[in-house]
Design an enzyme around this catalytic site. Structure first.
Site, PDB file in Angstrom:
ATOM      1  N   SER A 152     -14.188  25.618 -20.043  1.00  0.00           N
ATOM      2  CA  SER A 152     -13.251  26.499 -20.737  1.00  0.00           C
ATOM      3  C   SER A 152     -13.202  27.857 -20.060  1.00  0.00           C
ATOM      4  CB  SER A 152     -13.657  26.675 -22.199  1.00  0.00           C
ATOM      5  OG  SER A 152     -12.753  27.551 -22.852  1.00  0.00           O
ATOM      6  N   GLU A 212      -9.596  26.975 -31.051  1.00  0.00           N
ATOM      7  CA  GLU A 212      -8.655  27.798 -30.276  1.00  0.00           C
ATOM      8  C   GLU A 212      -7.236  27.654 -30.823  1.00  0.00           C
ATOM      9  OE1 GLU A 212      -6.646  27.160 -25.958  1.00  0.00           O
ATOM     10  OE2 GLU A 212      -8.842  27.156 -25.985  1.00  0.00           O
ATOM     11  N   HIS A 249     -13.930  22.958 -29.633  1.00  0.00           N
ATOM     12  CA  HIS A 249     -13.652  24.316 -29.135  1.00  0.00           C
ATOM     13  C   HIS A 249     -12.143  24.529 -29.048  1.00  0.00           C
ATOM     14  CE1 HIS A 249     -12.350  26.866 -25.773  1.00  0.00           C
ATOM     15  NE2 HIS A 249     -13.402  27.623 -25.993  1.00  0.00           N
ATOM     16  N   ASN A 250     -11.449  23.562 -28.468  1.00  0.00           N
ATOM     17  CA  ASN A 250      -9.999  23.699 -28.329  1.00  0.00           C
ATOM     18  C   ASN A 250      -9.295  23.662 -29.673  1.00  0.00           C
ATOM     19  OD1 ASN A 250     -10.636  23.641 -25.616  1.00  0.00           O
ATOM     20  ND2 ASN A 250      -8.980  22.261 -25.069  1.00  0.00           N
ATOM     21  N   LYS A 283     -16.150  20.385 -26.394  1.00  0.00           N
ATOM     22  CA  LYS A 283     -14.965  21.039 -25.804  1.00  0.00           C
ATOM     23  C   LYS A 283     -13.728  20.753 -26.639  1.00  0.00           C
ATOM     24  CE  LYS A 283     -12.526  23.237 -22.665  1.00  0.00           C
ATOM     25  NZ  LYS A 283     -11.155  22.790 -22.762  1.00  0.00           N
TER      26      LYS A 283
END
Length: 511
Positions: A129, A190, A186-187, A183
């Site tokens: 990232s 986001e 995480h996205n 990940k």
């Protein structure tokens, strides 16, 4: 030319920048791209005079790397990853490591990891990232797979990752698909964060009539306080950017259709499978979907009308106290972000138990403090919350004393902002969802009792009672009393599906 143990296949923007980063930190690296012209252009350009070599064929590329090889693949997620692995694998030898650094779906990583078991080769799925800039100067790295394989890449990854006060933004995440799972979430966080910022911008614009440059100054000021984060920082940049051709704010010239690559949608789908509510992320996903219906929205805007009173909007630009609303927006955005992070961390906790990832939530917060897109000041508090002893660690981030105090103090402003959005007909799905999550989570009593009653009537799905133990079913349309109870929902009970017709409930349990 120095010998190298590292290779990178895929020289698009992310791959090229990561290769440069690795080389700059003293690790010579070989590179390969399916289109050889791209390789030659890279070697003659930014890679010139750096410890980077190239190859025109996969066989030459692999052969140029010393054993044990550590080869990073940075290509489009999906079939392209499998194709590169299939092309590369015949030339690999025992002990070599393949690292998929793309945004692969974590279940694909689980599958690939299993395919490598017993082969003598290692496979790592590593979330990366930070975008183009992060890849070049220091990303947040989330590697998952065999621990012994991670130890082979750890010396380089700890150097190329972003650096914060308490260490490099990389850690061993866990086995199998753990790295890509983290990940993915995480996205998802986001997605929620970006949508919350966009809604805040829209309320400012519609309720106060502020210009993009004016809003740029506000976001820049907010970035010096509790909202300090990369996304708030770049929001100020985007809103303050003037188009050189027209002299207008560039953001006002961008078509309002948001694209997505799938990681947010995967997060929502997985959360549904695990039964974990993440309404802010869900709202962000569908908001991007409805934004893509631009032509339909244009038609609808001429047919469907927002809130009116005597022919005018209930609330309009200039009708709200500017200082009052801006102060409320700052608090509402912060509270919404905390709620969104709480949802993401709750999903990670359950997924860790479900998939055996053994995730350390405090370490995830730590490695997200630099390099990645969601890096923010509040991650310090998140790290502290999950770093406590197990007996003192909050089950949900909303229960952490610091966040609980902050969000309780902000809720009047939070509700005011959502009310303003409703009054003027401005959609705020992510902010509303964040507030709804807070209100639902703090509610000792929810209307799910009626849900269960309805399910029992039409599908004999049974229910529990507050005044006695057991599982119950009532013949609702015959008489109101309960006709049976049992100690197990499965014993003697076969519930009818919610999409199946029910002619008449029957007694399905034994007293």
């Amino acid at each position: 030319m120095a010998e190298t143990n590292y290779g990178l296949a895929g020289l698009a923007v992310m791959g090229a920048n990561l290769a440069l980063n690795i080389a700059d930190h003293g690790f010579p690296i070989a590179v390969y791209n399916r289109t050889t012209a791209v390789t030659h252009e890279f070697l003659a350009g930014e890679a010139k005079d750096k410890p980077i070599t190239g190859a025109d064929t996969m066989q030459e590329f692999v052969a140029s790397i010393q054993r044990p090889r550590r080869i990073i693949i940075l290509v489009k997620a999906g079939p392209a990853v499998d194709a590169v692995i299939a092309e590369m694998r015949p030339f690999l030898e025992d002990g070599d490591v393949i690292i998929d650094g793309g945004n692969s779906f974590f279940q694909d990583t689980v599958r690939r990891d299993r395919e490598f078991e017993g082969s003598g080769l290692h496979f790592i799925g590593m979330g990366v990232s930070g975008g183009e800039e992060g890849a070049r100067i220091g990303p947040s790295l989330m590697p998952g797979g065999p621990r012994e394989a991670y130890e082979l890449i750890e010396p380089a990854m700890t150097k190329v990752a972003a650096q914060v006060n308490d260490g490099p933004c990389v850690t061993y995440i866990g086995p199998g698909g753990a790295g890509h799972y983290v990940k993915m979430v995480h996205n998802g966080i986001e997605y929620g964060d970006i949508q919350l910022i966009a809604e805040t911008y829209n309320i400012m614009k519609q309720a106060l009539g502020l210009s993009a440059p004016e809003m740029s100054e506000i976001f820049a000021r907010w970035n010096t306080g509790k909202l300090d984060s990369f996304l708030i920082e770049i929001t100020a940049t985007v809103l303050g950017y003037e188009d050189s051709e027209t002299g207008q704010s560039l953001v006002d010239l961008i078509v309002d259709e948001a694209e997505q690559k799938g990681t947010g949608r995967w997060t929502s789908q997985n959360a549904i499978e695990l039964g974990i509510p993440i309404p802010t992320i869900d709202a962000a996903v569908w908001s991007r979907g409805i934004s893509a219906l631009k032509q339909e929205r244009i038609v609808a805007s001429k047919v469907l009308h927002g809130p009116t009173r005597d022919g005018s909007a209930n609330g309009s630009a200039g009708s709200y106290d500017k200082d009052r609303l801006l102060s409320a927006l700052e608090n509402a955005l912060y509270a919404s972000k905390v709620s969104s992070y709480a949802q993401g961390m709750a999903l990670l906790r359950v997924a860790s138990d479900t998939y055996g990832f053994e995730l350390k939530l405090d370490e995830l917060a730590r490695i997200w403090k630099g390099g990645c897109i969601i890096r923010a000041k509040l991650l310090d508090t998140i790290q502290q919350a999950f770093k406590r002893d197990a007996s003192d660690r909050p089950l949900n981030l909303l229960l952490d004393p610091q966040f609980a105090d902050a969000i309780n103090a902000s809720q009047d402003d939070w509700r005011y902002v959502v009310r303003v959005a409703r009054e003027i007909g401005v959609p705020a799905p992510a902010m509303s969802a964040s507030l709804d999550y807070f209100d639902s989570y703090r509610s000792e009593q929810l209307p799910a009792n009626l849900v269960q009653g309805l399910r029992d009537l039409f599908g004999a799905h049974t229910y529990h009672r507050t005044d006695r133990e057991g599982v119950f079913h009532t013949q609702w349309e015959k008489r109101p009393e309960t006709v049976g109870a049992e100690t197990s929902e499965t014993e003697g009970t076969e519930a009818i599906g919610e999409d199946e017709a029910v002619d008449q409930p029957t007694e399905t349990s034994r007293a």
